[in-house]
Write a protein that holds these residues in place. Sequence first.
Motif, PDB file in Angstrom:
ATOM      1  N   HIS B  96       0.816  -1.223   0.000  1.00 28.04           N
ATOM      2  CA  HIS B  96       0.000   0.000   0.000  1.00 28.04           C
ATOM      3  C   HIS B  96       0.846   1.268   0.000  1.00 28.04           C
ATOM      4  CE1 HIS B  96      -4.047  -1.752   0.520  1.00 28.04           C
ATOM      5  NE2 HIS B  96      -3.363  -2.756   1.038  1.00 28.04           N
ATOM      6  N   ASP B  97       2.185   1.111  -0.055  1.00 31.14           N
ATOM      7  CA  ASP B  97       3.047   2.286  -0.052  1.00 31.14           C
ATOM      8  C   ASP B  97       2.784   3.116   1.215  1.00 31.14           C
ATOM      9  OD1 ASP B  97       5.068   3.706  -1.209  1.00 31.14           O
ATOM     10  OD2 ASP B  97       3.792   4.844  -2.586  1.00 31.14           O
ATOM     11  N   ILE B 109       4.356  -0.192  12.254  1.00 26.65           N
ATOM     12  CA  ILE B 109       4.011  -1.600  12.012  1.00 26.65           C
ATOM     13  C   ILE B 109       3.809  -2.345  13.334  1.00 26.65           C
ATOM     14  CG2 ILE B 109       4.912  -3.786  11.094  1.00 26.65           C
ATOM     15  CD1 ILE B 109       5.981  -2.171   8.690  1.00 26.65           C
ATOM     16  N   CYS B 110       4.709  -2.128  14.303  1.00 19.16           N
ATOM     17  CA  CYS B 110       4.504  -2.769  15.616  1.00 19.16           C
ATOM     18  C   CYS B 110       3.182  -2.313  16.223  1.00 19.16           C
ATOM     19  CB  CYS B 110       5.659  -2.433  16.562  1.00 19.16           C
ATOM     20  SG  CYS B 110       7.172  -3.326  16.174  1.00 19.16           S
ATOM     21  N   VAL B 160      -3.452   3.592   6.793  1.00 15.18           N
ATOM     22  CA  VAL B 160      -4.798   3.114   7.140  1.00 15.18           C
ATOM     23  C   VAL B 160      -5.228   2.006   6.161  1.00 15.18           C
ATOM     24  CG1 VAL B 160      -7.242   3.756   7.295  1.00 15.18           C
ATOM     25  CG2 VAL B 160      -5.505   5.242   8.307  1.00 15.18           C
ATOM     26  N   SER B 161      -4.944   2.189   4.873  1.00 16.30           N
ATOM     27  CA  SER B 161      -5.307   1.155   3.883  1.00 16.30           C
ATOM     28  C   SER B 161      -4.597  -0.153   4.179  1.00 16.30           C
ATOM     29  CB  SER B 161      -4.916   1.552   2.467  1.00 16.30           C
ATOM     30  OG  SER B 161      -5.341   2.821   2.178  1.00 16.30           O
ATOM     31  N   ALA B 162      -3.319  -0.063   4.530  1.00 12.65           N
ATOM     32  CA  ALA B 162      -2.538  -1.275   4.801  1.00 12.65           C
ATOM     33  C   ALA B 162      -3.130  -2.022   5.996  1.00 12.65           C
ATOM     34  CB  ALA B 162      -1.081  -0.910   5.068  1.00 12.65           C
ATOM     35  N   GLY B 170      -6.256  -9.700   4.297  1.00 15.58           N
ATOM     36  CA  GLY B 170      -5.648  -9.442   2.988  1.00 15.58           C
ATOM     37  C   GLY B 170      -4.521 -10.397   2.630  1.00 15.58           C
ATOM     38  N   ARG B 171      -4.028 -10.267   1.412  1.00 12.42           N
ATOM     39  CA  ARG B 171      -2.979 -11.139   0.896  1.00 12.42           C
ATOM     40  C   ARG B 171      -1.712 -11.003   1.702  1.00 12.42           C
ATOM     41  NH1 ARG B 171      -1.731  -8.615  -4.143  1.00 12.42           N
ATOM     42  NH2 ARG B 171      -2.640  -6.781  -3.218  1.00 12.42           N
ATOM     43  N   ARG B 172      -0.871 -11.964   1.606  1.00 12.28           N
ATOM     44  CA  ARG B 172       0.399 -11.917   2.289  1.00 12.28           C
ATOM     45  C   ARG B 172       1.421 -11.156   1.471  1.00 12.28           C
ATOM     46  NH1 ARG B 172       2.248 -15.008   6.756  1.00 12.28           N
ATOM     47  NH2 ARG B 172       4.510 -14.739   6.831  1.00 12.28           N
TER      48      ARG B 172
END
Lengths: 327, 172
Positions: B96-97, B109-110, B160-162, B170-172
């Motif tokens: 998602h950049d 990410i954490c 937020v999208s990620a 979602g996909r891996r």
Amino acid sequence: MKSFRYERASSLASACASATEPTAKFIAGGTNLLDLMKLEIEAPTHLVDIGRLPLAEIEETAEGGLRIGARVTNSALAADMRVRRRYPLLSQAILSGASTQLRNKATTGGNLLQRTRCPYFYDTTKPCNKRMPGSGCAALQGLNRMNAVIGVSNDCIAAHGSDMAVAMAALDARVETVAADGATRTIAIDALYSPPGNTPHIETVLARGELIKSVVLPPPPPGRQLYRKVRDRASFAFALVAVAVIVAREDDRVRAARVAFGGISYKPWRSAEAEAALIGATVTRASFDAAGRAGLRNARGYGYNDFKIPLARRTLRATLADATGVI
Amino acid sequence: MHNENVALTVNGRRHALDLDPRVTLLDALREHLGLTGTKKGCDQGQCGACTVIVNGQRINSCLTLAVMHADDEITTIEGLEEDGDLHPMQAAFVRHDGLQCGYCTPGQICSAVALLAEHKAGWPSHATADVASAPILTDVEIAERMSGNICRCSAYANIVSAIRDVAEGGRR
């Protein structure tokens, strides 16, 4: 940061005994204390870590309330289903403060005892009677937009930053402590905080080595509970003004009301005047305005924070209107 | 003043350290264990770049002392991958950049990984209208729950999208 000796307390008694040294401090979550230690505003020589003591439970009381251990984190308290169902005001207030990362560390006892966020308390190049007694108050003539408007003095106009405590004040919470000699006592939350007067460095009535063990919530009072916080951005900011209300209506009259303000005083500001004006009054915006006028009658601004007085009145009016369904 | 012996368990590995008690968990990770994925931003709990997961909960590693964490399970960004594969949240940030300069990304990410666990556990947030309800993870909820992580490049929309992508399996 100044050096200190670190001790992990193994019991309540040993923690309190260690903390009777004049330069000792308890540490639990540490989110406020370590921030201040990095700035050397706090410089304990002995840190007593109470992080492994058993004080992390929330339990039912015989009277139908809850006893919250001092180490219960803000996150755990806000997420507890008993709190969410019976004291939604408290969950709402906690969730409106800080970030999840901070709430995961911050504890119930530590939240109550957090220091002010007055910018001059933090700025060690400026006078501050709270940080350095007798040095003066830079906020009085300074950028005092975030400072208090009621209950403060010409020596200190610092505001207390807690949201949690505002809800607890409206809920008539009681603080249970234990002292170094093992003596326990119960303090009404409203009596925990010392007015600044000419000793703003003395913030609470707690003695050296006295530890908050728990906070007791009495059974929830009747009425709708609602917390509203007004701040400079939508999340993760201290209150300009916050309002906690618990209000019950009967037909077109207010039957019971509790009002506490945040962001306007040295402590969570329970307003007996606003409550007296509400009880028996008609459920109308005019009554809510009158309650706000009564509650803020003794308030005064210091320049940049003058806006807090009308803002507190209007926030109270809006919150009461929401809680009672007045359009 | 003397050093303290402390054993830190980081990403499943135990490390015996001899530390000045003033060392924050953040500095212990970066300077003593060489785990420089965790970033130092503001060093005062406001930016979230130092976010790590301790006993399943996200915290600011800059506002806690290493010596307070003996016996705790600490997970940093280095510990999220599994057998050389990116964690689904890491993969989603790439897809998602959800970054530009990348400095805040380990903390983001954490934080996002812990956010999904908190939501699964039913935790409400300031964006939850009825705190007694089981909250639905809308974009507004995600934004509120991520407010402790600041992104100076303002990649917020893609972050937020990620997170939404992983929340929806979602996909891996």
